[in-house]
Design a protein around this motif. Structure first.
Motif, PDB file in Angstrom:
ATOM      1  N   GLU A   1       0.876  -1.185   0.000  1.00  0.00           N
ATOM      2  CA  GLU A   1       0.000   0.000   0.000  1.00  0.00           C
ATOM      3  C   GLU A   1       0.904   1.224   0.000  1.00  0.00           C
ATOM      4  N   LEU A   2       0.315   2.351  -0.348  1.00  0.00           N
ATOM      5  CA  LEU A   2       1.065   3.598  -0.408  1.00  0.00           C
ATOM      6  C   LEU A   2       1.843   3.800   0.888  1.00  0.00           C
ATOM      7  N   PRO A   3       3.025   4.409   0.814  1.00  0.00           N
ATOM      8  CA  PRO A   3       4.059   4.306   1.833  1.00  0.00           C
ATOM      9  C   PRO A   3       3.610   4.379   3.284  1.00  0.00           C
ATOM     10  N   ALA A   4       2.913   5.430   3.685  1.00  0.00           N
ATOM     11  CA  ALA A   4       2.723   5.621   5.112  1.00  0.00           C
ATOM     12  C   ALA A   4       1.748   4.623   5.706  1.00  0.00           C
ATOM     13  N   ASP A   5       1.148   3.788   4.875  1.00  0.00           N
ATOM     14  CA  ASP A   5       0.309   2.742   5.421  1.00  0.00           C
ATOM     15  C   ASP A   5       1.159   1.682   6.112  1.00  0.00           C
ATOM     16  N   GLN A   6       2.451   1.642   5.759  1.00  0.00           N
ATOM     17  CA  GLN A   6       3.319   0.665   6.377  1.00  0.00           C
ATOM     18  C   GLN A   6       3.498   1.056   7.834  1.00  0.00           C
ATOM     19  N   SER A   7       3.475   0.055   8.683  1.00  0.00           N
ATOM     20  CA  SER A   7       3.582   0.399  10.089  1.00  0.00           C
ATOM     21  C   SER A   7       4.998   0.138  10.586  1.00  0.00           C
ATOM     22  N   ALA A   8       5.950   0.588   9.826  1.00  0.00           N
ATOM     23  CA  ALA A   8       7.354   0.419  10.208  1.00  0.00           C
ATOM     24  C   ALA A   8       7.661   1.292  11.413  1.00  0.00           C
ATOM     25  N   ASP A   9       8.806   1.028  12.027  1.00  0.00           N
ATOM     26  CA  ASP A   9       9.145   1.818  13.215  1.00  0.00           C
ATOM     27  C   ASP A   9       9.359   3.268  12.835  1.00  0.00           C
ATOM     28  N   ASN A  10       9.297   4.075  13.833  1.00  0.00           N
ATOM     29  CA  ASN A  10       9.222   5.510  13.568  1.00  0.00           C
ATOM     30  C   ASN A  10      10.483   6.221  14.041  1.00  0.00           C
ATOM     31  N   THR A  11      11.620   5.705  13.622  1.00  0.00           N
ATOM     32  CA  THR A  11      12.866   6.255  14.136  1.00  0.00           C
ATOM     33  C   THR A  11      13.417   7.374  13.275  1.00  0.00           C
ATOM     34  N   ALA A  12      12.846   7.531  12.101  1.00  0.00           N
ATOM     35  CA  ALA A  12      13.366   8.556  11.194  1.00  0.00           C
ATOM     36  C   ALA A  12      13.023   9.939  11.713  1.00  0.00           C
ATOM     37  N   PRO A  13      13.803  10.927  11.317  1.00  0.00           N
ATOM     38  CA  PRO A  13      13.505  12.287  11.758  1.00  0.00           C
ATOM     39  C   PRO A  13      12.218  12.773  11.102  1.00  0.00           C
ATOM     40  N   PRO A  14      11.574  13.754  11.699  1.00  0.00           N
ATOM     41  CA  PRO A  14      10.374  14.298  11.070  1.00  0.00           C
ATOM     42  C   PRO A  14      10.732  14.974   9.758  1.00  0.00           C
ATOM     43  N   ALA A  15       9.724  15.102   8.911  1.00  0.00           N
ATOM     44  CA  ALA A  15       9.973  15.745   7.622  1.00  0.00           C
ATOM     45  C   ALA A  15      10.406  17.168   7.856  1.00  0.00           C
ATOM     46  N   PRO A  16      11.495  17.585   7.222  1.00  0.00           N
ATOM     47  CA  PRO A  16      11.884  18.986   7.364  1.00  0.00           C
ATOM     48  C   PRO A  16      10.818  19.859   6.719  1.00  0.00           C
ATOM     49  N   ASP A  17      10.606  20.968   7.322  1.00  0.00           N
ATOM     50  CA  ASP A  17       9.633  21.894   6.768  1.00  0.00           C
ATOM     51  C   ASP A  17      10.042  22.253   5.345  1.00  0.00           C
ATOM     52  N   ALA A  18       9.065  22.245   4.455  1.00  0.00           N
ATOM     53  CA  ALA A  18       9.385  22.405   3.028  1.00  0.00           C
ATOM     54  C   ALA A  18      10.068  23.739   2.755  1.00  0.00           C
ATOM     55  N   ALA A  19       9.561  24.787   3.389  1.00  0.00           N
ATOM     56  CA  ALA A  19      10.114  26.113   3.120  1.00  0.00           C
ATOM     57  C   ALA A  19      11.556  26.181   3.620  1.00  0.00           C
TER      58      ALA A  19
ATOM     59  N   PRO B   1      -4.471  14.043   6.473  1.00  0.00           N
ATOM     60  CA  PRO B   1      -3.735  14.910   5.542  1.00  0.00           C
ATOM     61  C   PRO B   1      -2.315  15.195   6.015  1.00  0.00           C
ATOM     62  N   LYS B   2      -2.033  14.904   7.291  1.00  0.00           N
ATOM     63  CA  LYS B   2      -0.695  15.229   7.814  1.00  0.00           C
ATOM     64  C   LYS B   2       0.148  13.977   7.973  1.00  0.00           C
ATOM     65  N   ARG B   3      -0.324  12.890   7.348  1.00  0.00           N
ATOM     66  CA  ARG B   3       0.385  11.634   7.495  1.00  0.00           C
ATOM     67  C   ARG B   3       1.856  11.782   7.085  1.00  0.00           C
TER      68      ARG B   3
ATOM     69  N   PRO C   1       6.535   6.774   7.642  1.00  0.00           N
ATOM     70  CA  PRO C   1       7.199   6.328   8.872  1.00  0.00           C
ATOM     71  C   PRO C   1       8.712   6.201   8.733  1.00  0.00           C
ATOM     72  N   ILE C   2       9.204   5.984   7.539  1.00  0.00           N
ATOM     73  CA  ILE C   2      10.653   5.828   7.373  1.00  0.00           C
ATOM     74  C   ILE C   2      11.305   7.132   6.955  1.00  0.00           C
ATOM     75  N   THR C   3      10.760   7.770   5.949  1.00  0.00           N
ATOM     76  CA  THR C   3      11.441   8.940   5.393  1.00  0.00           C
ATOM     77  C   THR C   3      11.037  10.224   6.098  1.00  0.00           C
ATOM     78  N   GLY C   4       9.917  10.216   6.784  1.00  0.00           N
ATOM     79  CA  GLY C   4       9.445  11.450   7.389  1.00  0.00           C
ATOM     80  C   GLY C   4       8.817  12.389   6.375  1.00  0.00           C
ATOM     81  N   ARG C   5       8.781  11.964   5.128  1.00  0.00           N
ATOM     82  CA  ARG C   5       8.206  12.766   4.066  1.00  0.00           C
ATOM     83  C   ARG C   5       6.691  12.863   4.274  1.00  0.00           C
ATOM     84  N   ARG C   6       6.137  14.021   3.917  1.00  0.00           N
ATOM     85  CA  ARG C   6       4.687  14.140   3.977  1.00  0.00           C
ATOM     86  C   ARG C   6       4.070  13.202   2.946  1.00  0.00           C
ATOM     87  N   ALA C   7       3.220  12.332   3.396  1.00  0.00           N
ATOM     88  CA  ALA C   7       2.540  11.418   2.479  1.00  0.00           C
ATOM     89  C   ALA C   7       1.077  11.393   2.884  1.00  0.00           C
ATOM     90  N   PRO C   8       0.361  12.482   2.611  1.00  0.00           N
ATOM     91  CA  PRO C   8      -0.995  12.596   3.128  1.00  0.00           C
ATOM     92  C   PRO C   8      -1.921  11.510   2.594  1.00  0.00           C
TER      93      PRO C   8
END
Ligand SMILES: [Zn+2]
Length: 478
Positions: free
Chosen positions: A45-63, A301-303, A306-313
């Protein structure tokens, strides 16, 4: 924020992202397609549906990220090659009739894998699906000629921007200029069908369909109208500071049928009411299926991945409907888009007014055509498992004023009447509209104002696009 700390954080992100990427690529993309268009046969399923561990850093703010990239591009640093990108150079390309995305990407030296990553990032937005001849794509490359950013001018007000993230994927962002509505009046009299009369007066096909739909609970357009009956419609045109975007909406209708007058007014809640405040359209259905299936993935929408921290709403809800379940339009509307997308699968989008829009993804069969008017509760498709899914389900989206909302909890027009505490405000709202609509009884009226009917965005187009284009990326733009 000081440059140093950005870079330090950034380089940490890069290292973690590279590690994550290696693992991800190793696990997920072993059989990377060599053609830009073969759909990855991948039961994930599309990435954030994976319930992998959440050790990655949060997504850096785009701006912040953009700023860091800009800083890095002007000041050479001791940092890794990844952030050493020098002057990014944009390349603009205008889509020509007969182009395909695959070919355009190939011509610009962009890999099929990158196209897939973009399509993946676009699955929750479907902005790339709006491309047509005349659309401009702007590619921004780094010094190694790697695509860093793609900007897609969707209309004069909206740009979809896809920025490469450190894990090699893309993040979608929509940039909208400030907008307002301007309106004009289109009037005419009936000669022949309402359809023909409406077009002649300056309405476009979708507007004619919308007018018929809004008044059809009160009269039968085929049977009841007579030569000499008159109509007047106030059409709103969406504008930026300087120009029209091409988006339109019906704001008010007056139709004289013999001695009777019928009205419909768009109110601030997005619903249409007659002059007394009674709703002219049925309320929305909450569910697009007869049964209420289990929500297998909620609206979020803020999903974050879990691995990359990328926004994947996740811009809709996933309902665990088995393949072949009838899918209903949740409101009256016009089919504005149908398509087939490598990640979203076969999909239908319905415009319900200037305010509401619904989308239905991963369908097995589409039963409507673009431009067709559909009723609340009408069967429009069969659910399925097309696109990139783990299993059959229906992904259902509701958009209010271009923003996705939770379709299971959002406030939707369910009231049959303007609420009592707002009726005074409603009367005030329609007073100037009534004055503008007022059609002198001695028509024939000519179209007044500036009918921009021919370039509306939701022009009916009856060709079944999904039949012609089964391979996303290779669809020819016509
Ligand atoms: Zn979904």
């Amino acid at each position: 924020m000081p440059l140093k700390s950005i870079l330090t954080r950034r380089s940490r992100h890069i290292l973690l992202a590279i590690a994550a990427l290696c693992i991800t690529v190793g696990l997920m993309w072993q059989s990377e397609p060599t053609s830009a268009v073969s759909i990855p046969i991948q039961q994930v399923e599309l990435p954030a549906d994976q319930s992998a561990d959440n050790t990655a850093p949060p997504a850096p703010d785009a701006a912040e990220d953009a700023k860091a990239a800009a800083d890095a591009s002007t000041k050479d640093t001791e940092n890794s090659a990844l952030s050493r990108a020098t002057e990014p150079h944009p390349v603009a390309y205008e889509i020509q009739s007969g182009d395909t995305l695959s070919e355009i990407f190939e011509d610009h030296g962009i890999s099929a894998n990158t196209l897939h990553k973009l399509l993946e990032a676009d699955a929750e937005f479907l902005s790339l699906e709006t491309i047509q001849p005349g659309t401009t794509l702007t590619f921004t490359f780094d010094e190694k000629n790697q695509l860093q950013k793609l900007d897609l001018q969707m209309d004069v007000a909206r740009t979809a921007s896809y920025s490469r993230t450190e894990d090699g994927g893309f993040e979608h962002e929509e940039i909208t200029k400030p907008l307002h509505w301007e309106s004009n009046r289109v009037s005419g009299d009936i000669h022949g069908s309402f359809y023909a009369s409406g077009l002649k007066a300056g309405l476009d096909k979708a507007q004619v369909a919308k007018v018929s739909q809004l008044l059809k609970s009160k009269l039968n357009f085929r049977r009841d109208l007579r030569a000499g009956d008159t109509f007047s419609v106030i059409v709103g045109h969406e504008h930026t500071d300087s120009q029209a975007t091409g988006n339109t909406r019906i704001e008010a209708i007056e139709l004289h049928r013999g001695s009777r007058i019928y009205y419909a007014f768009l109110y601030s809640d997005g619903n249409y009411y007659d002059e007394t405040g009674d709703s002219v359209t049925p309320a929305f259905l909450r569910w697009p299926t007869k049964r209420h299936y289990r929500v297998t993935s909620p609206f979020n929408p803020k999903r974050l991945h879990p691995i990359t921290g990328r926004r994947a709403p996740h811009n809709g809800v996933d309902l665990g409907a088995p393949s072949g379940t009838p899918v209903m339009s949740t409101g009256d509307g016009i089919v504005s888009r149908i398509g087939n997308h490598p990640y979203a699968g076969k999909y239908v989008e319905i415009e319900h007014s200037g305010t509401y829009k619904t989308r239905y993804l991963h369908l097995s069969k589409i039963l409507v055509r673009r431009g067709e008017a559909v009723k609340r509760g009408e069967k429009i498709a069969l659910s399925g498992a097309t696109g990139r899914v783990t299993g059959p389900h229906l992904h259902f989206e509701l958009h209010v004023r271009h923003h996705p909302v939770n379709p299971l909890t959002a406030k939707i027009p369910t009231s049959a009447r303007v609420p009592a505490d707002r009726i005074a405000a409603f009367r005030q709202h329609i007073r100037p509209l009534l004055a503008r609509l007022n059609v002198p009884s001695h028509l024939p009226a000519k179209a007044s104002g500036n009918p921009q009917g021919d370039n509306g965005p939701t022009q009916a187009n009856n060709s079944d696009w999904t039949q012609q284009c089964l391979r996303p990326g290779q669809c020819r733009f016509n």
